[in-house]
Design an enzyme around this catalytic site. Structure first.
Site, PDB file in Angstrom:
ATOM      1  N   CYS A 139       0.862  -1.185   0.000  1.00 11.07           N
ATOM      2  CA  CYS A 139       0.000   0.000   0.000  1.00 11.07           C
ATOM      3  C   CYS A 139       0.900   1.238   0.000  1.00 11.07           C
ATOM      4  O   CYS A 139       2.123   1.128   0.140  1.00 11.07           O
ATOM      5  CB  CYS A 139      -0.864  -0.004   1.261  1.00 11.07           C
ATOM      6  N   HIS A 174       5.502  -5.083   8.847  1.00 14.42           N
ATOM      7  CA  HIS A 174       5.533  -6.463   9.333  1.00 14.42           C
ATOM      8  C   HIS A 174       5.736  -7.444   8.187  1.00 14.42           C
ATOM      9  O   HIS A 174       4.815  -8.116   7.741  1.00 14.42           O
ATOM     10  CB  HIS A 174       4.240  -6.784  10.094  1.00 14.42           C
ATOM     11  N   HIS A 227      -0.678  -5.319  19.451  1.00 18.09           N
ATOM     12  CA  HIS A 227      -0.213  -4.853  18.134  1.00 18.09           C
ATOM     13  C   HIS A 227       0.430  -3.477  18.304  1.00 18.09           C
ATOM     14  O   HIS A 227      -0.055  -2.631  19.058  1.00 18.09           O
ATOM     15  CB  HIS A 227      -1.378  -4.785  17.151  1.00 18.09           C
ATOM     16  N   GLU A 270       0.595  -0.868  16.439  1.00 17.15           N
ATOM     17  CA  GLU A 270      -0.229   0.307  16.120  1.00 17.15           C
ATOM     18  C   GLU A 270      -1.152   0.628  17.291  1.00 17.15           C
ATOM     19  O   GLU A 270      -1.321   1.796  17.668  1.00 17.15           O
ATOM     20  CB  GLU A 270      -1.053   0.040  14.848  1.00 17.15           C
ATOM     21  N   THR A 283      -6.205   0.388  12.001  1.00 17.75           N
ATOM     22  CA  THR A 283      -6.436   0.587  10.561  1.00 17.75           C
ATOM     23  C   THR A 283      -6.547  -0.705   9.758  1.00 17.75           C
ATOM     24  O   THR A 283      -7.002  -0.691   8.625  1.00 17.75           O
ATOM     25  CB  THR A 283      -5.282   1.399   9.950  1.00 17.75           C
ATOM     26  N   CYS A 305      -8.309   1.400   6.823  1.00 19.34           N
ATOM     27  CA  CYS A 305      -7.807   2.207   5.710  1.00 19.34           C
ATOM     28  C   CYS A 305      -8.234   1.633   4.357  1.00 19.34           C
ATOM     29  O   CYS A 305      -8.672   0.487   4.254  1.00 19.34           O
ATOM     30  CB  CYS A 305      -6.290   2.324   5.796  1.00 19.34           C
ATOM     31  N   SER A 348       1.714  -9.845  10.589  1.00 17.40           N
ATOM     32  CA  SER A 348       1.052  -8.805   9.792  1.00 17.40           C
ATOM     33  C   SER A 348      -0.451  -8.886   9.993  1.00 17.40           C
ATOM     34  O   SER A 348      -1.107  -9.828   9.547  1.00 17.40           O
ATOM     35  CB  SER A 348       1.403  -8.991   8.312  1.00 17.40           C
ATOM     36  N   ASN A 352      -2.956  -7.080   8.744  1.00 15.97           N
ATOM     37  CA  ASN A 352      -3.842  -7.027   7.572  1.00 15.97           C
ATOM     38  C   ASN A 352      -3.763  -8.320   6.759  1.00 15.97           C
ATOM     39  O   ASN A 352      -4.741  -8.742   6.154  1.00 15.97           O
ATOM     40  CB  ASN A 352      -3.576  -5.771   6.734  1.00 15.97           C
ATOM     41  N   SER A 378       1.816  -5.354   3.393  1.00 16.29           N
ATOM     42  CA  SER A 378       3.255  -5.261   3.691  1.00 16.29           C
ATOM     43  C   SER A 378       4.078  -6.301   2.928  1.00 16.29           C
ATOM     44  O   SER A 378       5.284  -6.410   3.139  1.00 16.29           O
ATOM     45  CB  SER A 378       3.469  -5.437   5.199  1.00 16.29           C
TER      46      SER A 378
HETATM   47  S1  SF4 Z   1      -2.707   2.245   7.545  1.00 18.80           S
HETATM   48 FE1  SF4 Z   1      -1.270   0.536   7.223  1.00 18.80          FE
HETATM   49  S2  SF4 Z   1      -2.235  -0.720   5.622  1.00 18.80           S
HETATM   50 FE2  SF4 Z   1      -3.260   1.278   5.600  1.00 18.80          FE
HETATM   51  S3  SF4 Z   1      -2.187   2.523   4.074  1.00 18.80           S
HETATM   52 FE3  SF4 Z   1      -1.220   2.930   6.044  1.00 18.80          FE
HETATM   53  S4  SF4 Z   1       0.467   1.457   6.188  1.00 18.80           S
HETATM   54 FE4  SF4 Z   1      -0.900   0.742   4.584  1.00 18.80          FE
END
Ligand code: SF4
Length: 508
Positions: free
Chosen positions: A210, A239, A322, A324, A362, A392, A420, A422, A464
């Site tokens: 992304c 990740h 996590h 984040e 996200t 996101c 990871s 996502n 990722s």
């Molecule tokens: S929040 Fe994470 S998955 Fe979404 S665009 Fe940003 S880095 Fe990529």
């Protein structure tokens, strides 16, 4: 002969392979015929001509001499390609076979095998090794060349090395060690043969990097160019094992905490973001910092600060531990509570039930997060959410894309690392659609058992995971038989994020 076959040049090799397959046969499992093809390139070429062409796989199993000092007697060599006496033949399914042999507990090397016309003498190893080959034999090249369009693979067990030549007092013990490895490899070759078939491959799109991940990787690369190696990175920048290993080669050093960063060094904060406490510690220490936090994660941090300063209790929907989530919780720890599910919502104790807000990690699965939001609104009807979705665009698009391929796939492979978020959500999304789905870091992680019944394989990759790894997986699958590939596009992405201030000057 039309089915899959294992070619063994020598009688002892054929016997070792048949013994290895005996258990499978006795337990009624699918197995594969072992054909003795004869010693040396001329007999191998003649045998190849007799093997009838079909779509079924052709494996070569036998012993070989090592050309590299890294190989030991009893190690297995899986040929990435076979050279000698004609055009080079590549064996694209080698990573799949190597991974399965390693899981069977065997020591495995992957590399080119050279086929020559005579037993090589002491002085010949170096010359052959200079060509890049790691092992030498006398039959593989004509056999796999004869396989033509059939999927083919070569596995050879090392019976002599440059320091332990074939003709030595150890000839018997070394030979037995090699034949033992060959015997143990035989059931794996049978599984390879069962997985070798033509198939359809559905590619989910979008997949892989992304905008936030591309930016974070570029930030580390530019920091290395601008400040010189080493550059320290707190936590994995994103990740993914492959990304981290590639950046380590360029001079990045990944650490868990700032305490591991020497005074005066430059440190990059990862795409997942950091808490204000970490920023303060870096400032106190006088470290040069570069912030690779994804702007979409930074947006959630800003929302947490805003709700907290307005007197709200913030219910942060996410997964405990996590990075984040830890960073976002750190923005207003006294006013934020992590909720992973409806049970956690029931435990919330706001001072004012009219002042509850919710935010999200996200990279959550939209349907999973939606049920927690419902529980919050059920209990606190006035609860406020984020101004725009916290999950996101990249997470949403990849989940929609995997859903679109899962229904038509017998198996979904999700490229991504185990930490990871996502990528894990993509596995769960495919599984919720009723399809078997597995997370893999590379082609070596794919198990033949998953593929045996899979006529259609869906492939996607977390935000990722590099697209190059996806390409390697498609190539490896093509090594098991002809593939018919189709892209299933649910969205196109044009999002780009600017670089942080510290690096803008060097980017031009
Ligand atoms: S929040 Fe994470 S998955 Fe979404 S665009 Fe940003 S880095 Fe990529």
């Amino acid at each position: 002969m039309t089915g899959p076959v294992i070619c063994a040049p020598l009688r002892v090799e054929a016997r070792a392979l048949r013994r290895g397959l005996r258990d499978l046969r006795e337990h009624g499992h699918a197995t594969v015929d072992v054909v003795r093809t004869g010693y040396g390139p001329a007999r191998a070429a003649a045998a190849a001509g007799r093997l009838e062409q079909s779509g079924s796989g052709l494996a070569v199993g036998g012993v070989a001499g090592a050309l590299s000092g890294d190989l030991n007697v009893g190690d297995l060599v899986v040929a990435s390609e076979v050279r000698g006496g004609g055009p080079v033949v590549s064996c694209p399914s080698a990573p799949l076979l190597a991974g399965e042999l390693r899981r069977a507990g065997l020591r495995v090397h992957v590399g080119p095998i050279a086929t020559v016309g005579h037993l090589i003498g002491r002085g010949e190893h170096a010359g052959l090794a200079e060509s890049g080959a790691i092992a030498v034999d006398m039959e593989s090249a004509p056999l796999v060349r004869g396989a033509a369009d059939r999927p083919s693979v070569v596995v050879r067990a090392i019976c002599d090395t440059p320091t332990h030549p074939l003709v030595s007092p150890r000839i018997v013990t070394d030979g037995l060690a090699a034949l033992r490895s060959l015997r143990l490899a035989a059931p794996v070759l049978a599984r390879w043969a069962a997985a070798a078939r033509p198939r359809r491959v559905l590619m989910a799109s979008p997949r892989s990097f992304c905008a936030g991940v591309e930016r974070a990787i570029e930030i580390v690369e530019l920091a290395l160019q601008r400040f010189g190696a080493p550059v320290y990175v707190r936590k994995q920048i994103v990740h993914n094992k492959t990304v981290v290993a590639d950046l380590e080669k360029l001079g990045a050093i990944f650490v868990d905490e700032l305490g591991e960063v020497p005074d005066g060094a430059t440190v990059v904060f990862s795409a997942h973001g950091v808490s204000p406490e970490v920023r303060s510690e870096a400032e106190r220490r006088g470290l040069d910092t570069v912030d690779a936090t994804c702007p979409l994660v930074a947006k959630v941090h800003a929302e947490a600060r805003r709700f907290a300063s307005d007197g709200y209790l913030v219910a942060l929907i996410g997964h405990a531990g996590h990075e984040e989530v830890e960073g976002t919780l750190g923005e207003a720890p006294a006013s934020t509570a992590l909720v992973e599910n409806a049970e956690d919502v029931a435990k919330l104790e706001p001072d004012d039930p009219g002042k509850v807000a919710f935010l999200m990690q996200t990279t959550l699965a939209a349907d999973e997060a939606g049920s927690v939001v419902d529980a919050i609104i059920d209990r606190f009807p006035a609860a406020r959410g984020p101004g725009s979705d916290d999950i996101c665009y990249a997470t949403t698009n990849r989940q929609n894309a995997v859903r679109a391929i899962a229904a038509d796939s017998d198996l979904v492979l999700v490229v991504g690392s185990a930490n990871s978020s996502n990528s894990l959500r993509l596995v769960e999304t495919a599984q919720r659609a009723g399809t078997r789905a597995f997370l893999i870091d590379s082609a070596e992680d794919i198990e033949f058992g998953w593929l045996a019944e899979a006529a259609t394989v869906g492939i996607t990759a977390g935000a990722s995971a590099p697209s190059a790894v996806v390409g390697q997986i498609v190539t490896a699958l093509a090594g098991l038989g002809r593939i018919d590939t189709k892209e299933v596009v649910v969205a196109t992405e044009a999002v780009q994020f600017g670089l942080p201030r510290e690096l803008r000057r060097s980017a031009g």
